[in-house]
Design an enzyme around this catalytic site. Structure first.
Site, PDB file in Angstrom:
ATOM      1  N   LEU A  29       0.872  -1.170   0.000  1.00 56.60           N
ATOM      2  CA  LEU A  29       0.000   0.000   0.000  1.00 56.60           C
ATOM      3  C   LEU A  29       0.908   1.218   0.000  1.00 56.60           C
ATOM      4  O   LEU A  29       1.900   1.249   0.732  1.00 56.60           O
ATOM      5  CB  LEU A  29      -0.878   0.040   1.251  1.00 56.60           C
ATOM      6  CG  LEU A  29      -2.165  -0.767   1.265  1.00 56.60           C
ATOM      7  CD1 LEU A  29      -2.827  -0.679   2.641  1.00 56.60           C
ATOM      8  CD2 LEU A  29      -3.121  -0.290   0.195  1.00 56.60           C
ATOM      9  N   ASP A  30       0.563   2.216  -0.785  1.00 59.11           N
ATOM     10  CA  ASP A  30       1.345   3.444  -0.800  1.00 59.11           C
ATOM     11  C   ASP A  30       1.365   4.063   0.594  1.00 59.11           C
ATOM     12  O   ASP A  30       0.456   3.841   1.398  1.00 59.11           O
ATOM     13  CB  ASP A  30       0.735   4.459  -1.772  1.00 59.11           C
ATOM     14  CG  ASP A  30       0.797   4.007  -3.213  1.00 59.11           C
ATOM     15  OD1 ASP A  30       1.711   3.238  -3.563  1.00 59.11           O
ATOM     16  OD2 ASP A  30      -0.070   4.434  -3.988  1.00 59.11           O
ATOM     17  N   THR A  31       2.349   4.873   0.845  1.00 57.22           N
ATOM     18  CA  THR A  31       2.482   5.550   2.133  1.00 57.22           C
ATOM     19  C   THR A  31       1.233   6.367   2.461  1.00 57.22           C
ATOM     20  O   THR A  31       0.798   6.408   3.607  1.00 57.22           O
ATOM     21  CB  THR A  31       3.724   6.468   2.118  1.00 57.22           C
ATOM     22  OG1 THR A  31       4.847   5.677   1.732  1.00 57.22           O
ATOM     23  CG2 THR A  31       3.985   7.086   3.468  1.00 57.22           C
ATOM     24  N   SER A  61      -1.812   5.758   1.554  1.00 59.88           N
ATOM     25  CA  SER A  61      -3.015   4.927   1.583  1.00 59.88           C
ATOM     26  C   SER A  61      -3.082   4.214   2.923  1.00 59.88           C
ATOM     27  O   SER A  61      -2.066   4.027   3.594  1.00 59.88           O
ATOM     28  CB  SER A  61      -2.987   3.895   0.451  1.00 59.88           C
ATOM     29  OG  SER A  61      -2.984   4.543  -0.801  1.00 59.88           O
ATOM     30  N   ARG A 110      -0.199   2.936  -7.690  1.00 64.31           N
ATOM     31  CA  ARG A 110      -1.137   4.054  -7.581  1.00 64.31           C
ATOM     32  C   ARG A 110      -2.338   3.904  -8.515  1.00 64.31           C
ATOM     33  O   ARG A 110      -2.941   4.881  -8.948  1.00 64.31           O
ATOM     34  CB  ARG A 110      -0.424   5.377  -7.767  1.00 64.31           C
ATOM     35  CG  ARG A 110       0.722   5.547  -6.760  1.00 64.31           C
ATOM     36  CD  ARG A 110       1.385   6.886  -6.787  1.00 64.31           C
ATOM     37  NE  ARG A 110       0.584   7.964  -6.292  1.00 64.31           N
ATOM     38  CZ  ARG A 110       0.345   8.253  -5.009  1.00 64.31           C
ATOM     39  NH1 ARG A 110       0.830   7.479  -4.069  1.00 64.31           N
ATOM     40  NH2 ARG A 110      -0.375   9.288  -4.677  1.00 64.31           N
TER      41      ARG A 110
END
Length: 176
Positions: free
Chosen positions: A39-41, A43, A139
């Site tokens: 998961l992106d930072t 998110s 993303r």
């Protein structure tokens, strides 16, 4: 071993130290577990970790079509044509997404506050979508919603396959 972790906003999906952000090591002190996907930072939400390499591959590899369910707060009010575009698949320039399942939803009940809070503009409403995809490229959800005119303000992964965030507070993990 299978771990379900509710990753808070701002946490990086790695165990090695980072100069600016907290990492998984700040929350999970178990040796030998690795994230099945990322998961992106910026998110939040469900991250699955395991010590089983084959299971990790099966959860994270698109070939196995493990659906991921996201709760997405977007800027604006989604029109049916934008939702239809997401359902068909969106051309993001470098690839065309697989069709998504998408529906409007109310703000999730019992949703925790995000720190820091999202930016809100008085003249522009926000809405919530539930979006299900079997891919998970870099993303991707943010790029998909932006491409149909609905910039993502907050992104929470609620489920991966049958596993959900239900009963797991941000920063907390549970072992299955």
């Amino acid at each position: 071993m299978l771990i379900l972790f509710n990753k808070p906003y701002g946490v990086i999906c790695q165990f090695s130290p980072h100069e600016k952000h907290k990492t998984l090591k700040d929350y999970i002190a178990l040796p030998g577990v690795y994230a099945a996907g990322r998961l992106d930072t910026d998110s939040e939400g469900l991250l699955i970790l395991t010590d089983d390499g084959r299971l990790q591959h099966r959860i994270s590899h698109p070939r196995y079509k493990e659906f991921k369910t996201y709760w997405v707060q977007v800027e604006g009010e989604p029109e049916e044509q934008a939702l239809a575009a997401l359902r068909r698949g969106v051309d993001l320039g470098d690839f065309i997404t697989q069709p998504a399942e998408v529906r409007r939803m109310d703000e999730p009940a019992g949703l925790w506050p995000r720190t820091p809070p999202i930016r809100e503009r008085k003249a522009i409403p926000t809405s919530w979508l539930e979006l299900k995809i079997s891919e998970g490229k870099n993303r991707q959800v943010r790029r998909m919603t932006a491409s149909v005119g609905l910039p993502t303000l907050r992104l929470i992964r609620y489920a991966v396959g049958q596993h959900t965030l239900d009963g797991i507070a941000p920063g907390v993990w549970q072992q299955l």
